[in-house]
Design an enzyme around this catalytic site. Sequence first.
Site, mmCIF file in Angstrom:
data_model
loop_
_atom_site.group_PDB
_atom_site.id
_atom_site.type_symbol
_atom_site.label_atom_id
_atom_site.label_comp_id
_atom_site.label_asym_id
_atom_site.label_seq_id
_atom_site.Cartn_x
_atom_site.Cartn_y
_atom_site.Cartn_z
ATOM 1 N N GLY A 144 0.800 -1.229 0.000
ATOM 2 C CA GLY A 144 0.000 0.000 0.000
ATOM 3 C C GLY A 144 0.826 1.269 0.000
ATOM 4 O O GLY A 144 0.389 2.312 0.483
ATOM 5 N N LEU A 145 2.028 1.211 -0.545
ATOM 6 C CA LEU A 145 2.874 2.406 -0.581
ATOM 7 C C LEU A 145 2.679 3.234 -1.848
ATOM 8 O O LEU A 145 3.337 4.249 -2.024
ATOM 9 C CB LEU A 145 4.357 2.009 -0.457
ATOM 10 C CG LEU A 145 4.812 1.539 0.925
ATOM 11 C CD1 LEU A 145 6.287 1.151 0.893
ATOM 12 C CD2 LEU A 145 4.585 2.624 1.971
ATOM 13 N N THR B 135 1.000 4.061 -8.403
ATOM 14 C CA THR B 135 1.081 5.473 -8.783
ATOM 15 C C THR B 135 2.504 5.818 -9.215
ATOM 16 O O THR B 135 2.711 6.589 -10.154
ATOM 17 C CB THR B 135 0.658 6.370 -7.601
ATOM 18 O OG1 THR B 135 -0.589 5.901 -7.113
ATOM 19 C CG2 THR B 135 0.516 7.804 -8.030
ATOM 20 N N ILE C 81 6.063 -15.239 -0.437
ATOM 21 C CA ILE C 81 6.213 -16.518 -1.134
ATOM 22 C C ILE C 81 5.631 -16.421 -2.544
ATOM 23 O O ILE C 81 6.227 -16.838 -3.517
ATOM 24 C CB ILE C 81 5.515 -17.653 -0.351
ATOM 25 C CG1 ILE C 81 6.300 -17.916 0.938
ATOM 26 C CG2 ILE C 81 5.435 -18.935 -1.195
ATOM 27 C CD1 ILE C 81 5.740 -19.015 1.796
ATOM 28 N N LYS D 45 16.334 2.348 8.275
ATOM 29 C CA LYS D 45 16.544 0.916 8.531
ATOM 30 C C LYS D 45 15.595 0.009 7.749
ATOM 31 O O LYS D 45 16.033 -0.976 7.142
ATOM 32 C CB LYS D 45 16.459 0.650 10.037
ATOM 33 C CG LYS D 45 16.947 -0.725 10.472
ATOM 34 C CD LYS D 45 18.441 -0.908 10.298
ATOM 35 C CE LYS D 45 19.204 -0.453 11.531
ATOM 36 N NZ LYS D 45 20.652 -0.404 11.330
ATOM 37 N N CYS E 16 -24.495 1.947 -15.366
ATOM 38 C CA CYS E 16 -24.732 0.500 -15.322
ATOM 39 C C CYS E 16 -25.862 0.156 -14.348
ATOM 40 O O CYS E 16 -27.016 0.373 -14.679
ATOM 41 C CB CYS E 16 -23.448 -0.247 -15.018
ATOM 42 S SG CYS E 16 -23.477 -1.883 -15.783
ATOM 43 N N LEU E 17 -25.565 -0.312 -13.134
ATOM 44 C CA LEU E 17 -26.673 -0.570 -12.218
ATOM 45 C C LEU E 17 -27.439 0.734 -11.935
ATOM 46 O O LEU E 17 -28.648 0.711 -11.718
ATOM 47 C CB LEU E 17 -26.151 -1.195 -10.912
ATOM 48 C CG LEU E 17 -27.217 -1.586 -9.890
ATOM 49 C CD1 LEU E 17 -28.246 -2.526 -10.477
ATOM 50 C CD2 LEU E 17 -26.578 -2.215 -8.656
ATOM 51 N N PHE F 294 -28.077 2.931 -14.101
ATOM 52 C CA PHE F 294 -28.968 3.051 -15.266
ATOM 53 C C PHE F 294 -30.182 2.155 -15.022
ATOM 54 O O PHE F 294 -31.338 2.558 -15.177
ATOM 55 C CB PHE F 294 -28.177 2.627 -16.509
ATOM 56 C CG PHE F 294 -28.962 2.395 -17.775
ATOM 57 C CD1 PHE F 294 -29.141 3.419 -18.700
ATOM 58 C CD2 PHE F 294 -29.474 1.129 -18.075
ATOM 59 C CE1 PHE F 294 -29.829 3.185 -19.892
ATOM 60 C CE2 PHE F 294 -30.160 0.889 -19.253
ATOM 61 C CZ PHE F 294 -30.346 1.926 -20.177
ATOM 62 N N GLU G 11 -32.564 -10.018 -12.019
ATOM 63 C CA GLU G 11 -31.373 -10.332 -11.209
ATOM 64 C C GLU G 11 -31.737 -10.329 -9.726
ATOM 65 O O GLU G 11 -31.222 -11.103 -8.944
ATOM 66 C CB GLU G 11 -30.266 -9.295 -11.473
ATOM 67 C CG GLU G 11 -29.008 -9.506 -10.621
ATOM 68 C CD GLU G 11 -27.922 -8.438 -10.825
ATOM 69 O OE1 GLU G 11 -28.159 -7.455 -11.575
ATOM 70 O OE2 GLU G 11 -26.848 -8.586 -10.234
ATOM 71 N N HIS H 164 -19.917 1.821 -18.929
ATOM 72 C CA HIS H 164 -19.091 2.456 -17.890
ATOM 73 C C HIS H 164 -18.136 3.467 -18.519
ATOM 74 O O HIS H 164 -16.996 3.127 -18.826
ATOM 75 C CB HIS H 164 -18.244 1.394 -17.179
ATOM 76 C CG HIS H 164 -19.028 0.421 -16.368
ATOM 77 N ND1 HIS H 164 -19.218 0.586 -15.009
ATOM 78 C CD2 HIS H 164 -19.656 -0.730 -16.691
ATOM 79 C CE1 HIS H 164 -19.936 -0.424 -14.544
ATOM 80 N NE2 HIS H 164 -20.221 -1.236 -15.546
ATOM 81 N N GLU I 111 -16.605 5.706 -17.109
ATOM 82 C CA GLU I 111 -15.483 6.031 -16.216
ATOM 83 C C GLU I 111 -14.206 5.287 -16.610
ATOM 84 O O GLU I 111 -13.100 5.744 -16.341
ATOM 85 C CB GLU I 111 -15.848 5.746 -14.750
ATOM 86 C CG GLU I 111 -15.946 4.285 -14.321
ATOM 87 C CD GLU I 111 -17.307 3.644 -14.602
ATOM 88 O OE1 GLU I 111 -18.049 4.167 -15.459
ATOM 89 O OE2 GLU I 111 -17.611 2.612 -13.981
HETATM 90 N N1 GLN Z 1 -25.796 -6.199 -12.062
HETATM 91 C C1 GLN Z 1 -26.117 -5.541 -13.280
HETATM 92 C C2 GLN Z 1 -25.973 -6.444 -14.484
HETATM 93 O O1 GLN Z 1 -25.304 -7.437 -14.423
HETATM 94 C C3 GLN Z 1 -25.281 -4.284 -13.440
HETATM 95 C C4 GLN Z 1 -23.828 -4.554 -13.575
HETATM 96 C C5 GLN Z 1 -22.973 -3.355 -13.281
HETATM 97 O O2 GLN Z 1 -23.420 -2.387 -12.714
HETATM 98 N N2 GLN Z 1 -21.706 -3.419 -13.625
HETATM 99 O O3 GLN Z 1 -26.499 -6.181 -15.536
#
Ligand code: GLN
Length: 530
Positions: free
Chosen positions: A13-14, A18, A148, A187, A375-376, A378, A399, A501, A503
């Site tokens: 975690g250093l 980055t 290891i 050290k 995604c979710l 949406f 789902e 996505h 992002e």
């Molecule tokens: N669970 C939802 C699906 O499988 C959305 C997936 C997500 O948000 N990445 O369609």
Amino acid sequence: MQFIAITGGVISGLGKGTITSSLSHLLVNSGLKISAVKIDPYLNFDAGTMNPYQHGEVFVLDDGSEVDLDLGNYERFIDVNLTGNNNITTGKIYKNVIEKERKGEYLGSTVQIIPHITNEIKQWLRGVSKKSGADVVLIEVGGTAGDIESMPFLEALREMKRDGDHILFGHVTLVPEIGPSLEQKTKPTQHSVSALRSIGIQPDMIFARLKGNLSLDARKKISLFTDVPEEGIISVSDVKNPYLLPEIMRQQGVLDYIFTKMNLSGLQFKDKWEEFRRNITHPKSSVRIGIVGKYIDLTDAYISHREAFIHVTGKHGIEVDLEWINSDNLKMDKSQLSNLDGILVPGGFGYRGVEGKIEAVRYAREHNVPYLGICLGFQTAVIEFARNVLGLENANSTEFDPSTKNPVIALLPEQLEVTNLGGTMRLGSYPVVLEKNSIAGKLYGGTEAAERHRHRYEVNPAYIERFEKAGMHFSGKDREGIRMEILELRDRENFIATQYHSEFKSRPLNPSRVHEFLVLKALEKTGGTK
Ligand code: GLN
């Protein structure tokens, strides 16, 4: 072809990722072609099945590979699209070796970690170098020297140098600052370098992590004990923002040191991030965006969203204060939503927290708060609209409720034929056809976009007409027009959600269009100007 391997010592975690990304950034902007590989010494084949709580976000590449989040950092810092081969795991290496053994490719010899596993690792790394055509491939070894799990990888890297590959080693260590005078202790660095040397690796560079700047005394001492020249010891202080690190490293002469070591001359670094850095260090205005999710205890689970907002800040000078809102509790505490300038509901899997996300969408819709669903986020926007605008009782995704009366989100018929659940996931880059005069069309300024996906369920085509009639408009679709990709509300200027996505493809100088949209709309709501 040359390599730079970055190993870690003392503790995890250093910020090895980055540091690797920052080096990559400096090298690529010096005119070199750069690729980067992350080695994850765990046995999982890839990050696809890993819990974001433990490992942070699962990052998705164009080719659909599900990889460690560090690959996201490489892509953002290098501005390149990587492939699944850029993430090596123990699982992938062993799988290859066992497959070869089954095919008899080892001609009856005893298959061993050395040389068979190590050869496979070396071959993989050289393959990435060759295929990418990179001048320099950076290799980040997960874990710390002495683990290891990482042994076979370090052994392979040691052998590469012996085999004649041009490879530099950088080691990341911690320099604790102790006592009232914050004395810098070397050290742990000494011990960690000696652990590395005991497996035959002499570092060429040390990246010393500490709060402040490494003192001259500490630098001299580290040099004396490790045989790394003082110029090869880079002080990596805590930074507010990872994008500030390349410049901090460059100012210490890391590039000249590397160029000399690599026998490269005539290279000139070109700083493309000057304005970007100025905007993130001196923003002119700010907005509060709430991220409503169930993994908020580990914000790394949403790292690409966080980064996308920083990219927007870098472009517009609008600071984004993120409020992390736990969707699990949301049903009880809606007051958390009341002083936000914008709401983001990100992706997710499984039912926990879904009702909270639906409440968040409802709040955004009813109170005219700028909204972005991914995604979710949406899918929950679709479910919310179905329940509260169309009045479809218990509307849901199959789902979460397989026997719902109103399956507004469901698997498409062709997906149902595939029995293997894993096989039905839609992963990687797919084209999105945009409607010209929609918000989305204007944001992208074209007729088609390519964005990355990671989902299984889709808007149920049987309900689309009803949604459209009631004011939910699907302004982006797949090329066949079957899968809904973007939704907007006809009477709203500040509400958008995407099945993909965005992002994952957000870059410092080219932010995700929809994150940018959310921030600009949020600023409008505050009455502020840029
Ligand atoms: N669970 C939802 C699906 O499988 C959305 C997936 C997500 O948000 N990445 O369609």
